[in-house]
Design a protein around this motif. Sequence first.
Motif, PDB file in Angstrom:
ATOM      1  N   GLU A   1     -16.848  -3.355  71.566  1.00 44.79           N
ATOM      2  CA  GLU A   1     -15.705  -3.911  70.884  1.00 44.79           C
ATOM      3  C   GLU A   1     -14.961  -2.799  70.162  1.00 44.79           C
ATOM      4  OE1 GLU A   1     -18.813  -4.974  70.360  1.00 44.79           O
ATOM      5  OE2 GLU A   1     -18.933  -7.140  70.518  1.00 44.79           O
ATOM      6  N   ARG A   2     -13.672  -2.975  69.964  1.00 52.28           N
ATOM      7  CA  ARG A   2     -12.831  -1.928  69.396  1.00 52.28           C
ATOM      8  C   ARG A   2     -12.830  -1.977  67.868  1.00 52.28           C
ATOM      9  NH1 ARG A   2      -9.171   1.775  70.680  1.00 52.28           N
ATOM     10  NH2 ARG A   2      -7.267   1.939  69.476  1.00 52.28           N
ATOM     11  N   LEU A   3     -12.967  -0.814  67.265  1.00 51.83           N
ATOM     12  CA  LEU A   3     -12.830  -0.649  65.824  1.00 51.83           C
ATOM     13  C   LEU A   3     -11.362  -0.849  65.470  1.00 51.83           C
ATOM     14  CD1 LEU A   3     -13.749   0.403  63.004  1.00 51.83           C
ATOM     15  CD2 LEU A   3     -13.333   2.702  63.876  1.00 51.83           C
ATOM     16  N   ALA A   4     -11.100  -1.641  64.438  1.00 47.47           N
ATOM     17  CA  ALA A   4      -9.729  -1.883  63.989  1.00 47.47           C
ATOM     18  C   ALA A   4      -9.594  -1.425  62.544  1.00 47.47           C
ATOM     19  CB  ALA A   4      -9.386  -3.368  64.101  1.00 47.47           C
ATOM     20  N   ILE A   5      -8.610  -0.558  62.291  1.00 44.20           N
ATOM     21  CA  ILE A   5      -8.332  -0.110  60.935  1.00 44.20           C
ATOM     22  C   ILE A   5      -6.825  -0.210  60.735  1.00 44.20           C
ATOM     23  CG2 ILE A   5      -8.533   1.736  59.236  1.00 44.20           C
ATOM     24  CD1 ILE A   5     -10.744   2.961  60.995  1.00 44.20           C
ATOM     25  N   ARG A   6      -6.419  -0.879  59.665  1.00 44.90           N
ATOM     26  CA  ARG A   6      -4.985  -1.038  59.409  1.00 44.90           C
ATOM     27  C   ARG A   6      -4.690  -0.816  57.939  1.00 44.90           C
ATOM     28  NH1 ARG A   6      -3.321  -5.658  56.954  1.00 44.90           N
ATOM     29  NH2 ARG A   6      -4.899  -7.226  56.609  1.00 44.90           N
ATOM     30  N   VAL A   7      -3.457  -0.428  57.659  1.00 47.85           N
ATOM     31  CA  VAL A   7      -2.993  -0.323  56.281  1.00 47.85           C
ATOM     32  C   VAL A   7      -2.748  -1.740  55.773  1.00 47.85           C
ATOM     33  CG1 VAL A   7      -1.165   0.523  54.763  1.00 47.85           C
ATOM     34  CG2 VAL A   7      -1.919   1.921  56.708  1.00 47.85           C
ATOM     35  N   VAL A   8      -3.276  -2.069  54.611  1.00 45.59           N
ATOM     36  CA  VAL A   8      -3.077  -3.387  54.025  1.00 45.59           C
ATOM     37  C   VAL A   8      -1.680  -3.426  53.400  1.00 45.59           C
ATOM     38  CG1 VAL A   8      -3.898  -5.062  52.330  1.00 45.59           C
ATOM     39  CG2 VAL A   8      -5.552  -3.649  53.589  1.00 45.59           C
ATOM     40  N   ALA A   9      -0.836  -4.315  53.913  1.00 39.30           N
ATOM     41  CA  ALA A   9       0.533  -4.430  53.416  1.00 39.30           C
ATOM     42  C   ALA A   9       0.542  -4.731  51.920  1.00 39.30           C
ATOM     43  CB  ALA A   9       1.278  -5.535  54.177  1.00 39.30           C
ATOM     44  N   GLY A  10       1.470  -4.109  51.207  1.00 40.71           N
ATOM     45  CA  GLY A  10       1.620  -4.360  49.778  1.00 40.71           C
ATOM     46  C   GLY A  10       0.747  -3.492  48.895  1.00 40.71           C
ATOM     47  N   THR A  11      -0.044  -2.558  49.483  1.00 41.53           N
ATOM     48  CA  THR A  11      -0.954  -1.746  48.668  1.00 41.53           C
ATOM     49  C   THR A  11      -0.424  -0.344  48.385  1.00 41.53           C
ATOM     50  OG1 THR A  11      -2.224  -0.949  50.581  1.00 41.53           O
ATOM     51  CG2 THR A  11      -2.973  -3.010  49.516  1.00 41.53           C
TER      52      THR A  11
END
Length: 131
Positions: free
Chosen positions: A90-100
Amino acid sequence: MGGRASGAFEVTAFEPEETDEQPGATLGRVRITKEFTGGLTGAGVVRMLSVLDGAGGPAAYVAVERFTGALDGRQGSFVLQHSAPGSQGERLAIRVVAGTGTGELVGITGVFELEVDEEGRHTYVLEYELG
């Protein structure tokens, strides 16, 4: 404005805070610190919850990470959300949390990709928008 930052990071501390070992799985809580170089210059502090399978191999993790420093010369901070559903491809998912985003990084959104080579070196690419 869209951008792309790349570089490397080094894990400077890995501090297990709690472990729950039971048959079938070990649950852990860890604090990790990192130093970034390249397009991101600064420090990351990670709070991670992890699962090891019954054989002691990585099974899954979730984490939040606060980056503080500079992104392509813009000072501020933002939070990344990590999610790795397992070790079965399965693919690792990393995202910037909006509003931070803070400082010159207010309004940042994006996707963070990382790779670890055979020798354990960590590299990253952050595709981002500043709005």
